[in-house]
Design an enzyme around this catalytic site. Structure first.
Site, mmCIF file in Angstrom:
data_model
loop_
_atom_site.group_PDB
_atom_site.id
_atom_site.type_symbol
_atom_site.label_atom_id
_atom_site.label_comp_id
_atom_site.label_asym_id
_atom_site.label_seq_id
_atom_site.Cartn_x
_atom_site.Cartn_y
_atom_site.Cartn_z
ATOM 1 N N GLN A 239 43.916 -53.897 -126.395
ATOM 2 C CA GLN A 239 44.940 -52.806 -126.753
ATOM 3 C C GLN A 239 45.971 -53.217 -126.683
ATOM 4 O O GLN A 239 46.757 -52.457 -126.917
ATOM 5 C CB GLN A 239 44.663 -52.321 -124.928
ATOM 6 C CG GLN A 239 43.356 -51.554 -124.322
ATOM 7 C CD GLN A 239 43.911 -51.238 -123.070
ATOM 8 O OE1 GLN A 239 44.444 -51.414 -122.000
ATOM 9 N NE2 GLN A 239 42.770 -50.348 -122.253
ATOM 10 N N TYR B 227 34.664 -47.592 -113.313
ATOM 11 C CA TYR B 227 33.322 -47.852 -114.426
ATOM 12 C C TYR B 227 32.630 -47.621 -113.474
ATOM 13 O O TYR B 227 31.456 -47.284 -113.931
ATOM 14 C CB TYR B 227 34.098 -48.643 -115.322
ATOM 15 C CG TYR B 227 35.580 -48.129 -116.186
ATOM 16 C CD1 TYR B 227 35.601 -46.561 -116.706
ATOM 17 C CD2 TYR B 227 36.158 -49.147 -115.865
ATOM 18 C CE1 TYR B 227 36.933 -46.360 -117.082
ATOM 19 C CE2 TYR B 227 37.863 -48.033 -116.489
ATOM 20 C CZ TYR B 227 37.828 -47.754 -116.679
ATOM 21 O OH TYR B 227 39.022 -47.061 -117.253
ATOM 22 N N GLU C 202 47.349 -39.587 -113.850
ATOM 23 C CA GLU C 202 48.098 -38.891 -113.079
ATOM 24 C C GLU C 202 49.382 -38.898 -114.663
ATOM 25 O O GLU C 202 49.439 -39.551 -115.596
ATOM 26 C CB GLU C 202 49.124 -39.766 -112.342
ATOM 27 C CG GLU C 202 47.537 -40.146 -111.387
ATOM 28 C CD GLU C 202 47.920 -41.582 -110.202
ATOM 29 O OE1 GLU C 202 47.391 -40.821 -109.292
ATOM 30 O OE2 GLU C 202 49.068 -41.293 -110.318
ATOM 31 N N HIS D 39 45.895 -52.619 -120.201
ATOM 32 C CA HIS D 39 46.642 -52.392 -118.950
ATOM 33 C C HIS D 39 48.481 -53.430 -119.962
ATOM 34 O O HIS D 39 48.931 -53.802 -118.847
ATOM 35 C CB HIS D 39 46.485 -52.647 -118.356
ATOM 36 C CG HIS D 39 45.190 -51.490 -118.070
ATOM 37 N ND1 HIS D 39 44.642 -50.894 -116.687
ATOM 38 C CD2 HIS D 39 44.119 -51.206 -118.718
ATOM 39 C CE1 HIS D 39 43.663 -51.070 -116.931
ATOM 40 N NE2 HIS D 39 43.269 -50.131 -117.734
ATOM 41 N N TYR E 2 53.504 -45.271 -106.273
ATOM 42 C CA TYR E 2 52.419 -44.132 -107.084
ATOM 43 C C TYR E 2 51.357 -44.704 -106.628
ATOM 44 O O TYR E 2 50.415 -44.433 -106.694
ATOM 45 C CB TYR E 2 52.905 -44.336 -108.308
ATOM 46 C CG TYR E 2 54.909 -43.637 -108.721
ATOM 47 C CD1 TYR E 2 54.668 -42.079 -108.521
ATOM 48 C CD2 TYR E 2 55.487 -43.742 -108.429
ATOM 49 C CE1 TYR E 2 55.732 -41.369 -108.834
ATOM 50 C CE2 TYR E 2 57.045 -43.624 -109.443
ATOM 51 C CZ TYR E 2 56.933 -42.461 -108.759
ATOM 52 O OH TYR E 2 57.891 -41.870 -108.886
#
Length: 391
Positions: free
Chosen positions: A104, A280, A259, A166, A269
């Site tokens: 990513q 997963y 979210e 991430h 949060y």
């Protein structure tokens, strides 16, 4: 190590910032057991005219608009492309940062300085490093219409991580000229999202030169510089809505628990202490969907839609959509329109169903611009311009 929330080996959760037990609000564990999977949002009723502005892009991650009408598009493998006079320029723009492009990681967002017309300054977020040591960075440079100038790194998330996942990486301006950045939790480092000595799993707020605003929230003497909020998993959507005075963010959950949040100074949060998703593997991440001292999302998605880019529609072209929140989705492949009544979501529709939408922006002309990509990174990405179909 100073944490907002410490997850103990027994699985019991305690709030270490106050030195007291962290008590769930209203039996969060029961809420998780009672939760049912939401049906997909219905397909939207508005017919769209879809214009393809560029083909052949590789993981087009972000779009920004230049004052002369040209468009910049970042590609995650490390290129910035220019669309000028309606044509995609063949060669990437010279001078882009060298990025860690794996899994990513890669080149993420590009954001114009508010005074770009006078100073030509742009800000770029990207993954930097190697497989064993990588971070999210922000650099400042200039763009003269053909190439970037020298890069000045103004922020680097800490600590370095090994996972290529991430990174967060979204940028936007706040109302007072401060620069906001999202960072991810590093996937295998999810507890770092509650560790204020790190800038992982955070929204960061800095001055344009990389210094820290004096009015940033105080997370204590050991806090990592620039933290504005914590408890995030992987926020890849960020958009300030001046009409509401609200900074919106979307973040990826695991299996469910994506979210939509309103970002507030000093807020927690919840991740991974409170979540509406499971791992997963199907394992429970936390038995709690709510916890005292953490902020509930404005909206969450279970099953996951994998929310990416985010925009708030303001304009006359889609007049009935004014104030609605537009969310790109990578798993719930579509452009999602979250219908708002004031600050509350009251409905949802899906457009471009079947398209893996990476970014969504409202252009200066009031049209909606989205990038769509191939999951495997093939050069089949496109930039689309959406307007209502005129009968």
């Amino acid at each position: 190590m100073k944490t907002m929330v410490s997850i103990l080996m027994s699985g019991v959760v305690a709030l270490s910032a106050a030195g007291a037990a962290l008590v769930p609000n209203g039996g969060g564990g029961d809420a998780k057991l009672q939760k049912v999977l939401a049906d997909p949002a219905p397909e939207g009723a508005l017919d769209l005219t879809i214009e393809t502005l560029a083909n052949g892009l590789v993981n087009p991650w972000c779009v920004t608009f230049l004052p002369d009408g040209a468009i910049l598009v970042t590609e995650r493998p490390g290129s910035v492309r220019l669309i000028k006079d309606g044509v995609l320029v063949d060669d990437p723009i010279a001078g882009a940062p060298e990025v860690y492009a794996s899994q990513q990681g890669g080149l993420f967002d590009i954001l114009l300085d508010p005074a770009f017309a006078e100073n030509s300054v742009v800000y770029i977020s990207y993954a930097h490093g190697t497989r064993k040591k990588n971070v999210t960075r922000v650099a400042r440079t200039t763009f003269d219409g053909a190439s970037f100038g020298p890069l000045e790194v103004i922020f680097e998330a800490a600590p370095e991580k090994t996972a290529g996942f991430h990174f967060g990486g979204k940028l936007d301006w706040g109302p007072d000229g401060a620069l906001f950045l999202t960072t991810g939790d590093g996937l295998g480092l999810k507890a770092k999202a509650q560790d204020v000595s790190t800038s992982l799993g955070a929204v960061v707020r800095i001055n344009p030169d990389g210094t820290i605003p004096d009015d940033n929230p105080d997370f204590g003497p050991d806090a990592s510089p620039g933290i504005y909020s914590k408890g995030h998993r992987n926020p890849q959507g960020l958009a300030y809505d001046a009409a509401r005075g609200v900074m919106w963010s979307t973040e990826h959950g695991a299996q469910g628990g994506d979210e939509l949040n309103v970002i507030e100074a000093g807020a927690n949060y919840g991740w991974p202490v409170a979540t509406y998703g499971v791992d997963y593997s199907g394992a429970v991440i936390s038995p709690f969907t709510e916890y005292q001292g953490t902020v509930q999302p404005v909206k969450y998605w279970t099953p996951s839609i994998a929310p990416s880019g985010l925009a708030v529609y303001r304009g006359d072209v889609f007049a009935e959509w004014d104030g609605d929140v537009l969310v790109g989705a990578l798993a719930g492949v579509a452009l999602h329109r979250v219908i708002m009544d004031g600050d509350e979501p009251v409905g949802e529709e899906r457009y471009l169903v079947g398209e893996r939408v990476r970014d969504v922006r409202v252009g200066p002309d009031g049209a909606i611009y989205v990038t769509v990509e191939d999951y495997y990174g093939e050069p089949t990405g496109r930039l689309l311009r959406l307007t209502p179909k005129v009968e």
